[in-house]
Design a protein around this motif. Structure first.
Motif, PDB file in Angstrom:
ATOM      1  N   LEU A  32       0.825  -1.206   0.000  1.00  0.00           N
ATOM      2  CA  LEU A  32       0.000   0.000   0.000  1.00  0.00           C
ATOM      3  C   LEU A  32       0.862   1.261   0.000  1.00  0.00           C
ATOM      4  CD1 LEU A  32      -2.803  -1.064   2.509  1.00  0.00           C
ATOM      5  CD2 LEU A  32      -3.034  -0.741   0.040  1.00  0.00           C
ATOM      6  N   ALA A  33       1.975   1.230   0.734  1.00  0.00           N
ATOM      7  CA  ALA A  33       2.887   2.373   0.714  1.00  0.00           C
ATOM      8  C   ALA A  33       3.459   2.570  -0.683  1.00  0.00           C
ATOM      9  CB  ALA A  33       4.005   2.167   1.733  1.00  0.00           C
ATOM     10  N   HIS A  34       3.747   1.459  -1.358  1.00  0.00           N
ATOM     11  CA  HIS A  34       4.256   1.523  -2.733  1.00  0.00           C
ATOM     12  C   HIS A  34       3.187   2.082  -3.679  1.00  0.00           C
ATOM     13  CE1 HIS A  34       6.752   0.417  -6.131  1.00  0.00           C
ATOM     14  NE2 HIS A  34       5.747  -0.245  -6.665  1.00  0.00           N
ATOM     15  N   VAL A  35       1.934   1.661  -3.481  1.00  0.00           N
ATOM     16  CA  VAL A  35       0.828   2.172  -4.294  1.00  0.00           C
ATOM     17  C   VAL A  35       0.696   3.681  -4.105  1.00  0.00           C
ATOM     18  CG1 VAL A  35      -1.684   2.162  -4.565  1.00  0.00           C
ATOM     19  CG2 VAL A  35      -0.439   0.004  -4.374  1.00  0.00           C
ATOM     20  N   VAL A  69      -8.807   7.513  -6.434  1.00  0.00           N
ATOM     21  CA  VAL A  69      -8.508   6.088  -6.286  1.00  0.00           C
ATOM     22  C   VAL A  69      -9.631   5.443  -5.485  1.00  0.00           C
ATOM     23  CG1 VAL A  69      -6.912   4.379  -5.330  1.00  0.00           C
ATOM     24  CG2 VAL A  69      -6.019   6.479  -6.354  1.00  0.00           C
ATOM     25  N   THR A  70     -10.099   4.289  -5.945  1.00  0.00           N
ATOM     26  CA  THR A  70     -11.115   3.525  -5.221  1.00  0.00           C
ATOM     27  C   THR A  70     -10.520   2.210  -4.755  1.00  0.00           C
ATOM     28  OG1 THR A  70     -12.913   4.485  -6.523  1.00  0.00           O
ATOM     29  CG2 THR A  70     -13.387   2.442  -5.343  1.00  0.00           C
ATOM     30  N   VAL A  71     -10.622   1.942  -3.442  1.00  0.00           N
ATOM     31  CA  VAL A  71     -10.143   0.696  -2.859  1.00  0.00           C
ATOM     32  C   VAL A  71     -11.337  -0.231  -2.672  1.00  0.00           C
ATOM     33  CG1 VAL A  71      -8.885  -0.372  -0.965  1.00  0.00           C
ATOM     34  CG2 VAL A  71      -8.380   1.995  -1.622  1.00  0.00           C
ATOM     35  N   ALA A  72     -11.255  -1.424  -3.240  1.00  0.00           N
ATOM     36  CA  ALA A  72     -12.334  -2.410  -3.117  1.00  0.00           C
ATOM     37  C   ALA A  72     -11.811  -3.626  -2.365  1.00  0.00           C
ATOM     38  CB  ALA A  72     -12.850  -2.819  -4.490  1.00  0.00           C
ATOM     39  N   ALA A  73     -12.470  -3.977  -1.254  1.00  0.00           N
ATOM     40  CA  ALA A  73     -12.123  -5.183  -0.501  1.00  0.00           C
ATOM     41  C   ALA A  73     -13.112  -6.278  -0.889  1.00  0.00           C
ATOM     42  CB  ALA A  73     -12.179  -4.911   0.990  1.00  0.00           C
ATOM     43  N   LYS A  74     -12.620  -7.294  -1.586  1.00  0.00           N
ATOM     44  CA  LYS A  74     -13.482  -8.387  -2.036  1.00  0.00           C
ATOM     45  C   LYS A  74     -13.289  -9.573  -1.097  1.00  0.00           C
ATOM     46  CE  LYS A  74     -14.491  -8.714  -6.317  1.00  0.00           C
ATOM     47  NZ  LYS A  74     -14.502  -8.989  -7.778  1.00  0.00           N
ATOM     48  N   GLN A  81       3.012   5.853  -3.302  1.00  0.00           N
ATOM     49  CA  GLN A  81       4.097   6.519  -4.019  1.00  0.00           C
ATOM     50  C   GLN A  81       3.810   6.572  -5.511  1.00  0.00           C
ATOM     51  OE1 GLN A  81       7.756   4.541  -3.093  1.00  0.00           O
ATOM     52  NE2 GLN A  81       7.844   5.304  -0.997  1.00  0.00           N
ATOM     53  N   ALA A  82       3.292   5.463  -6.057  1.00  0.00           N
ATOM     54  CA  ALA A  82       3.000   5.411  -7.486  1.00  0.00           C
ATOM     55  C   ALA A  82       1.904   6.402  -7.862  1.00  0.00           C
ATOM     56  CB  ALA A  82       2.595   3.994  -7.889  1.00  0.00           C
ATOM     57  N   LYS A 134     -11.625   0.465   4.120  1.00  0.00           N
ATOM     58  CA  LYS A 134     -11.349   1.752   4.760  1.00  0.00           C
ATOM     59  C   LYS A 134      -9.960   1.771   5.384  1.00  0.00           C
ATOM     60  CE  LYS A 134     -16.098   3.188   5.770  1.00  0.00           C
ATOM     61  NZ  LYS A 134     -17.086   3.491   6.837  1.00  0.00           N
ATOM     62  N   ARG A 135      -9.562   0.638   5.971  1.00  0.00           N
ATOM     63  CA  ARG A 135      -8.226   0.578   6.561  1.00  0.00           C
ATOM     64  C   ARG A 135      -7.158   0.788   5.489  1.00  0.00           C
ATOM     65  NH1 ARG A 135      -4.081  -2.724   6.833  1.00  0.00           N
ATOM     66  NH2 ARG A 135      -2.761  -2.749   8.708  1.00  0.00           N
ATOM     67  N   ALA A 136      -7.327   0.130   4.331  1.00  0.00           N
ATOM     68  CA  ALA A 136      -6.364   0.304   3.240  1.00  0.00           C
ATOM     69  C   ALA A 136      -6.358   1.749   2.748  1.00  0.00           C
ATOM     70  CB  ALA A 136      -6.696  -0.650   2.099  1.00  0.00           C
ATOM     71  N   ALA A 137      -7.547   2.357   2.667  1.00  0.00           N
ATOM     72  CA  ALA A 137      -7.626   3.755   2.246  1.00  0.00           C
ATOM     73  C   ALA A 137      -6.893   4.659   3.231  1.00  0.00           C
ATOM     74  CB  ALA A 137      -9.086   4.179   2.111  1.00  0.00           C
ATOM     75  N   ASP A 138      -7.010   4.353   4.533  1.00  0.00           N
ATOM     76  CA  ASP A 138      -6.317   5.154   5.545  1.00  0.00           C
ATOM     77  C   ASP A 138      -4.804   5.061   5.391  1.00  0.00           C
ATOM     78  OD1 ASP A 138      -8.697   5.991   6.634  1.00  0.00           O
ATOM     79  OD2 ASP A 138      -8.725   4.482   8.232  1.00  0.00           O
ATOM     80  N   VAL A 139      -4.298   3.889   4.994  1.00  0.00           N
ATOM     81  CA  VAL A 139      -2.856   3.743   4.779  1.00  0.00           C
ATOM     82  C   VAL A 139      -2.404   4.634   3.621  1.00  0.00           C
ATOM     83  CG1 VAL A 139      -1.009   2.140   4.162  1.00  0.00           C
ATOM     84  CG2 VAL A 139      -2.811   1.412   5.735  1.00  0.00           C
ATOM     85  N   LEU A 140      -3.194   4.679   2.548  1.00  0.00           N
ATOM     86  CA  LEU A 140      -2.850   5.550   1.420  1.00  0.00           C
ATOM     87  C   LEU A 140      -2.836   7.012   1.851  1.00  0.00           C
ATOM     88  CD1 LEU A 140      -4.920   4.006  -1.538  1.00  0.00           C
ATOM     89  CD2 LEU A 140      -2.559   3.534  -0.879  1.00  0.00           C
ATOM     90  N   VAL A 141      -3.826   7.406   2.643  1.00  0.00           N
ATOM     91  CA  VAL A 141      -3.902   8.794   3.104  1.00  0.00           C
ATOM     92  C   VAL A 141      -2.715   9.124   4.001  1.00  0.00           C
ATOM     93  CG1 VAL A 141      -5.235  10.414   4.499  1.00  0.00           C
ATOM     94  CG2 VAL A 141      -6.402   8.915   2.865  1.00  0.00           C
ATOM     95  N   ALA A 142      -2.364   8.192   4.896  1.00  0.00           N
ATOM     96  CA  ALA A 142      -1.226   8.425   5.785  1.00  0.00           C
ATOM     97  C   ALA A 142       0.072   8.562   5.007  1.00  0.00           C
ATOM     98  CB  ALA A 142      -1.115   7.279   6.795  1.00  0.00           C
ATOM     99  N   ALA A 143       0.138   7.949   3.816  1.00  0.00           N
ATOM    100  CA  ALA A 143       1.343   8.025   2.985  1.00  0.00           C
ATOM    101  C   ALA A 143       1.360   9.263   2.100  1.00  0.00           C
ATOM    102  CB  ALA A 143       1.463   6.770   2.125  1.00  0.00           C
ATOM    103  N   GLY A 144       0.307  10.093   2.179  1.00  0.00           N
ATOM    104  CA  GLY A 144       0.342  11.354   1.455  1.00  0.00           C
ATOM    105  C   GLY A 144      -0.716  11.561   0.400  1.00  0.00           C
ATOM    106  N   VAL A 145      -1.508  10.535   0.074  1.00  0.00           N
ATOM    107  CA  VAL A 145      -2.567  10.706  -0.919  1.00  0.00           C
ATOM    108  C   VAL A 145      -3.707  11.505  -0.277  1.00  0.00           C
ATOM    109  CG1 VAL A 145      -4.192   9.540  -2.453  1.00  0.00           C
ATOM    110  CG2 VAL A 145      -1.947   8.522  -2.011  1.00  0.00           C
ATOM    111  N   PRO A 146      -4.160  12.605  -0.883  1.00  0.00           N
ATOM    112  CA  PRO A 146      -5.235  13.407  -0.275  1.00  0.00           C
ATOM    113  C   PRO A 146      -6.485  12.567  -0.007  1.00  0.00           C
ATOM    114  CG  PRO A 146      -4.216  14.608  -2.086  1.00  0.00           C
ATOM    115  CD  PRO A 146      -3.657  13.213  -2.130  1.00  0.00           C
ATOM    116  N   ARG A 147      -7.061  12.744   1.188  1.00  0.00           N
ATOM    117  CA  ARG A 147      -8.230  11.949   1.565  1.00  0.00           C
ATOM    118  C   ARG A 147      -9.398  12.174   0.611  1.00  0.00           C
ATOM    119  NH1 ARG A 147      -9.739   8.946   5.699  1.00  0.00           N
ATOM    120  NH2 ARG A 147      -7.854   9.454   6.885  1.00  0.00           N
ATOM    121  N   THR A 148      -9.508  13.365   0.073  1.00  0.00           N
ATOM    122  CA  THR A 148     -10.620  13.657  -0.833  1.00  0.00           C
ATOM    123  C   THR A 148     -10.526  12.878  -2.137  1.00  0.00           C
ATOM    124  OG1 THR A 148      -9.387  15.576  -1.664  1.00  0.00           O
ATOM    125  CG2 THR A 148     -10.999  15.960   0.098  1.00  0.00           C
TER     126      THR A 148
END
Length: 389
Positions: A54-57, A70-75, A59-60, A91-105
Motif C-alpha cells: 500500500l505504501a508503494h501504491v 482512487v477507489t479501494v475495493a475489498a473483495k 508513491q505510485a 477503509k483501513r487500506a484507504a487510511d494507509v494511502l492517506v497516511a502516505a500522502g494521498v489526499p483523503r478527498t
C-alpha cells in the motif's frame, strides 16, 4: 544571451546530484492499465506485506499527477462482507494511502460482492484526468526507465505513459528512452541519464517554446519545425546552446563540462559571456567556468566489415575498419532497426568485438567512433544478423 532566429533551440547543460538506488517494488509488480491497478500477485486484505504494498501504491499514485481519484475495493466472502468486515478492510487500506500522502478527498472505499472461489483480496481502480496537459509520451523504452515527481518517487514507467511538467525521468545502465514531445519533436535519452520535463507552450503561427532540463547524461533531440521566434531549450549547469537546426546531442558530465555534438543544422554554444557557432558535423565543449572551445570536426561514420546479415549458431564477432583519430569505438546492438528496444552498448579500443551471449533471434548493430576527448562521431550504417542456436 541567445541570438534570435526563426527557429531556435537552446540547450543549457548541468550536472546532477547523486542518485540513490530504488528499492524493489513489494507488490510483485504494479501496472496502471485503463483505470485498474494490476499487481503481480493477489493483495491480501491486511498484513505486513499488504502495508508495504500500500505504501508503494501511494508513491505510485503521487508520482502520477494525472490520477485524480482512487477507489479501494475489498473483495471478501459474503459472510465477512455482510457483517461489515469487507468495508472495514477497504477503509483501513484507504487510511494507509492517506497516511502516505494521498489526499483523503481523492480516496474512497467499497466492499463489492466477490466471485465464489476467489481469494479474499484488495483491488484498486483509478480515474485519470490530467490537471495540466502532458508534455511528452514515452514512445519506446529499453531497460530500467523510471519517472516521478521527485527523486524519492521515481518508479518504473512503460511505453505509452505520459509525462507532465516538473516530472523527472531517469534511465539506468544499458537503458534508454525515446520521448515523443507534445510539439512533434523527439528526444532520445541514453543510459545513465536524468532529465526534468519543463513546459511546452504551443502558440499561434506554429510558434512554440519547449523547455527540458538535462541534469546528467546525454540526450539526442530531433526538433520539429517551428514558426518564427520559436525556442527549444535543453538547459544544464555549464552552458547554453541555441540550436538553429534539427538534430544534435548534448552531454552533461559529472565535472560540469558541457559537450555538444551537432549532427545537422547549426548550434550556438554559449558560456561565460562567450559564444561559438557549431555547424553540422562539428562539436564543442565548455568546461565549468570557462568559455566554449573552438568547434572541432566530429569523426566520420566507421565502415562496417561484418556481419552484414546471415544466421549464426552463437553470437558473432562484429568488426569494422579502423578510423584515424578514434580513441575508442561505441558499439550498439538492438532488437529494432530504430534502436528503440533492447539496446545494449559496448565500448572497445579495438576494431572488433565478440558479442557476449546468450542472445537469440534477430539483432541490429552499428558503430560510432569516439575521439580522445569523448566526442562521439556519426553512426555507421546499420546491419542485422540472426542467432539461431
Amino acid at each position: 544571451m541567445m541570438r534570435t532566429a526563426p527557429w531556435m533551440m537552446a540547450v543549457v547543460l548541468a550536472g546532477a546530484p547523486a542518485f540513490a538506488a530504488q528499492p524493489q517494488a513489494p507488490c510483485g509488480g504494479l501496472r496502471f492499465e485503463s483505470g485498474r491497478m494490476v499487481f503481480g500477485r493477489p493483495l491480501a486484505p491486511q498484513g505486513a506485506e499488504t502495508d508495504a504494498c500500500l505504501a508503494h501504491v501511494a508513491q505510485a499514485v503521487l508520482a502520477r499527477p494525472a490520477i485524480r481519484s482512487v477507489t479501494v475495493a475489498a473483495k471478501l466472502p459474503d459472510a465477512d462482507r455482510l457483517d461489515g468486515r469487507g468495508l472495514a478492510a477497504a477503509k483501513r487500506a484507504a487510511d494507509v494511502l492517506v497516511a502516505a500522502g494521498v489526499p483523503r478527498t481523492r480516496v474512497s472505499a467499497m466492499a463489492p460482492p466477490s466471485v465464489e472461489g476467489e481469494p479474499a483480496q484488495l483491488q484498486f481502480a483509478y480515474v485519470e484526468r490530467p490537471a495540466q496537459p502532458a508534455v511528452a509520451r514515452l514512445r519506446a523504452a529499453s531497460g530500467e526507465v523510471e519517472a516521478g515527481a521527485t527523486e524519492a518517487q521515481l518508479l518504473a514507467r512503460t511505453v505509452g505513459d505520459s509525462l507532465y511538467p516538473g516530472e523527472l525521468l531517469r534511465t539506468g545502465a544499458d537503458a534508454q528512452a525515446e520521448l515523443a514531445l507534445a510539439d512533434g519533436s523527439t528526444a532520445r535519452v541514453v543510459e545513465n541519464s536524468l532529465i526534468k520535463m519543463g513546459t511546452i507552450a504551443l502558440m499561434a503561427n506554429l510558434q512554440r517554446k519547449v523547455q527540458l532540463d538535462l541534469l546528467r547524461g546525454t540526450v539526442e533531440t530531433n526538433a520539429a519545425p517551428g514558426g518564427a521566434d520559436s525556442i527549444f531549450e535543453v538547459r544544464t549547469r555549464g552552458a547554453v546552446a541555441g540550436v538553429r537546426g534539427t538534430r544534435f546531442r548534448v552531454s552533461a558530465q559529472d565535472d560540469g563540462t558541457s559537450r555538444l555534438e551537432t549532427l545537422e543544422g547549426m548550434v550556438a554554444l554559449s558560456a561565460e559571456q562567450a559564444e561559438v557557432e557549431v555547424a553540422g558535423g562539428h562539436g564543442s565543449r565548455a568546461k565549468l567556468g570557462s568559455p566554449p572551445e573552438p568547434p572541432r570536426p566530429l569523426l566520420p561514420a566507421p565502415t562496417l566489415v561484418g556481419p552484414r546479415g546471415g544466421a549464426f549458431a552463437a553470437p558473432p564477432k562484429v568488426s569494422w575498419r579502423t578510423l584515424e583519430g578514434a580513441a575508442t569505438y561505441r558499439v550498439e546492438v538492438a532488437r529494432t532497426a530504430d534502436f528503440a528496444a533492447g539496446v545494449q552498448t559496448y565500448d572497445t579500443e579495438s576494431a572488433e568485438l565478440a558479442l557476449p551471449g546468450p542472445r537469440q533471434g534477430k539483432w541490429f548493430w552499428r558503430v560510432m567512433a569516439v575521439d580522445g576527448d569523448g566526442f562521439v562521431g556519426f553512426p555507421s550504417k546499420i546491419y542485422a544478423f540472426d542467432v539461431q542456436p
